[in-house]
Design an enzyme around this catalytic site. Sequence first.
Site, PDB file in Angstrom:
ATOM      1  N   ASN A  12       0.833  -1.208   0.000  1.00  0.00           N
ATOM      2  CA  ASN A  12       0.000   0.000   0.000  1.00  0.00           C
ATOM      3  C   ASN A  12       0.859   1.246   0.000  1.00  0.00           C
ATOM      4  O   ASN A  12       2.035   1.205   0.401  1.00  0.00           O
ATOM      5  CB  ASN A  12      -0.863   0.086   1.278  1.00  0.00           C
ATOM      6  CG  ASN A  12      -1.922  -1.006   1.356  1.00  0.00           C
ATOM      7  OD1 ASN A  12      -2.364  -1.530   0.343  1.00  0.00           O
ATOM      8  ND2 ASN A  12      -2.318  -1.340   2.567  1.00  0.00           N
ATOM      9  N   ASP A  14       0.651   4.536   2.191  1.00  0.00           N
ATOM     10  CA  ASP A  14      -0.059   5.056   3.366  1.00  0.00           C
ATOM     11  C   ASP A  14      -0.141   6.582   3.293  1.00  0.00           C
ATOM     12  O   ASP A  14       0.892   7.258   3.173  1.00  0.00           O
ATOM     13  CB  ASP A  14       0.680   4.678   4.657  1.00  0.00           C
ATOM     14  CG  ASP A  14       0.637   3.178   4.937  1.00  0.00           C
ATOM     15  OD1 ASP A  14      -0.038   2.445   4.181  1.00  0.00           O
ATOM     16  OD2 ASP A  14       1.257   2.758   5.932  1.00  0.00           O
ATOM     17  N   ASN A  44       5.408  -4.239   4.521  1.00  0.00           N
ATOM     18  CA  ASN A  44       6.052  -3.867   5.795  1.00  0.00           C
ATOM     19  C   ASN A  44       6.803  -5.058   6.384  1.00  0.00           C
ATOM     20  O   ASN A  44       7.934  -4.926   6.863  1.00  0.00           O
ATOM     21  CB  ASN A  44       5.009  -3.409   6.824  1.00  0.00           C
ATOM     22  CG  ASN A  44       4.331  -2.108   6.428  1.00  0.00           C
ATOM     23  OD1 ASN A  44       4.773  -1.420   5.520  1.00  0.00           O
ATOM     24  ND2 ASN A  44       3.242  -1.782   7.104  1.00  0.00           N
ATOM     25  N   ALA A 189       1.342  -2.956  25.299  1.00  0.00           N
ATOM     26  CA  ALA A 189       2.417  -2.545  26.222  1.00  0.00           C
ATOM     27  C   ALA A 189       2.854  -3.671  27.164  1.00  0.00           C
ATOM     28  O   ALA A 189       3.934  -3.620  27.753  1.00  0.00           O
ATOM     29  CB  ALA A 189       1.947  -1.353  27.034  1.00  0.00           C
ATOM     30  N   GLY A 191       3.503  -6.709  26.206  1.00  0.00           N
ATOM     31  CA  GLY A 191       4.415  -7.616  25.520  1.00  0.00           C
ATOM     32  C   GLY A 191       3.672  -8.685  24.733  1.00  0.00           C
ATOM     33  O   GLY A 191       2.736  -8.377  23.991  1.00  0.00           O
ATOM     34  N   ASP A 213       3.616   6.213  17.330  1.00  0.00           N
ATOM     35  CA  ASP A 213       2.820   5.750  16.181  1.00  0.00           C
ATOM     36  C   ASP A 213       2.817   4.210  16.177  1.00  0.00           C
ATOM     37  O   ASP A 213       3.838   3.587  15.892  1.00  0.00           O
ATOM     38  CB  ASP A 213       3.456   6.301  14.886  1.00  0.00           C
ATOM     39  CG  ASP A 213       2.694   5.903  13.631  1.00  0.00           C
ATOM     40  OD1 ASP A 213       1.673   5.186  13.747  1.00  0.00           O
ATOM     41  OD2 ASP A 213       3.129   6.292  12.537  1.00  0.00           O
ATOM     42  N   ALA A 216       2.372  -0.422  12.045  1.00  0.00           N
ATOM     43  CA  ALA A 216       3.440  -1.357  11.652  1.00  0.00           C
ATOM     44  C   ALA A 216       4.197  -1.968  12.835  1.00  0.00           C
ATOM     45  O   ALA A 216       5.136  -2.727  12.624  1.00  0.00           O
ATOM     46  CB  ALA A 216       4.428  -0.731  10.665  1.00  0.00           C
ATOM     47  N   ALA A 217       3.772  -1.662  14.075  1.00  0.00           N
ATOM     48  CA  ALA A 217       4.430  -2.312  15.223  1.00  0.00           C
ATOM     49  C   ALA A 217       4.184  -3.825  15.157  1.00  0.00           C
ATOM     50  O   ALA A 217       5.095  -4.628  15.403  1.00  0.00           O
ATOM     51  CB  ALA A 217       3.899  -1.741  16.532  1.00  0.00           C
ATOM     52  N   ASP A 219       3.694  -5.502  12.471  1.00  0.00           N
ATOM     53  CA  ASP A 219       4.475  -6.031  11.331  1.00  0.00           C
ATOM     54  C   ASP A 219       5.926  -6.277  11.753  1.00  0.00           C
ATOM     55  O   ASP A 219       6.524  -7.296  11.387  1.00  0.00           O
ATOM     56  CB  ASP A 219       4.426  -5.042  10.157  1.00  0.00           C
ATOM     57  CG  ASP A 219       3.007  -4.842   9.649  1.00  0.00           C
ATOM     58  OD1 ASP A 219       2.217  -5.800   9.719  1.00  0.00           O
ATOM     59  OD2 ASP A 219       2.693  -3.727   9.210  1.00  0.00           O
TER      60      ASP A 219
END
Length: 271
Positions: A12, A14, A44, A189, A191, A213, A216-217, A219
């Site tokens: 994509n 973004d 990603n 947060a 884990g 942000d 994509a965390a 990913d």
Amino acid sequence: MPPELTVVGSINLDLVARVERLPRPGETISGATLDRFPGGKGANQAVAAARLGATVKLVGAVGDDPFAEEALAGLREAGVDTMLEVAGATGIALILLDERGENHIVVVPGANAEWAPAGFPGAVLCQLEIPVENVELAANEADFFCLNAAPARPIPPSLVERCDLVVVNRYELEALPAEPRLTALTLGAEGAVLLERGVEIARAAPPAVEVVDGTAAGDAFTAALVVSHLEGREWDEALRRACAAGALAASRFGAQPSLPTAAEVDEILAA
Ligand code: RIB
């Protein structure tokens, strides 16, 4: 030898509007700033895996339009080999991002929904931003198949049973029609945990970071878990590295610009 990975998934562009707070239904918010980043869960994860040291091939589709090259820029820069179909319009993700790092995302799939892959041998990684039938095709010949079941959508139990590893958050877990053999469950947060047929076998907490942000965390987490496993690391260590990669991605803006290298993961874990 670096591990080899084939990612079959979405590409994509973004379009990200940064706002003070996310609007309520029917509300207009002004004063946003606009950024454009290469994104898409497939692209990603391919870029993340390459930065983490794997040799990566991305199989996907873009449109015959001016957005395509921009959407592919991160893959090219990361040295990801691409096998591309060109069909219709490049996928677009409209992202609203607030000051706390929370987002709303609307995906216009375009070309991502208009092609069909073959099966691939070796290690294969998919997400659910392409048609489910295409995920099933991509899994056909894999020796190791990982599905990041995001975004949550209905899938057949047979697909879950085909997976060696399924990566989900809490909501995506609820949408699964069967219990995977191996599940990596991300807990934000807190884990992540790794479950073998529902029984916890590993748990890890992320390093402390300032979240700007969350795009994509997941990913970064998925790619780091898969690459670490393919490198022969124990699941405990693989989960720690995945949590660190996810946290690093959440501490930076944008999808692909936020994805960490192996050295950055090593560094934050050693701190
Ligand atoms: O996982 C993050 C991605 O989801 C973004 O890059 C956006 O393209 C959406 O597909």
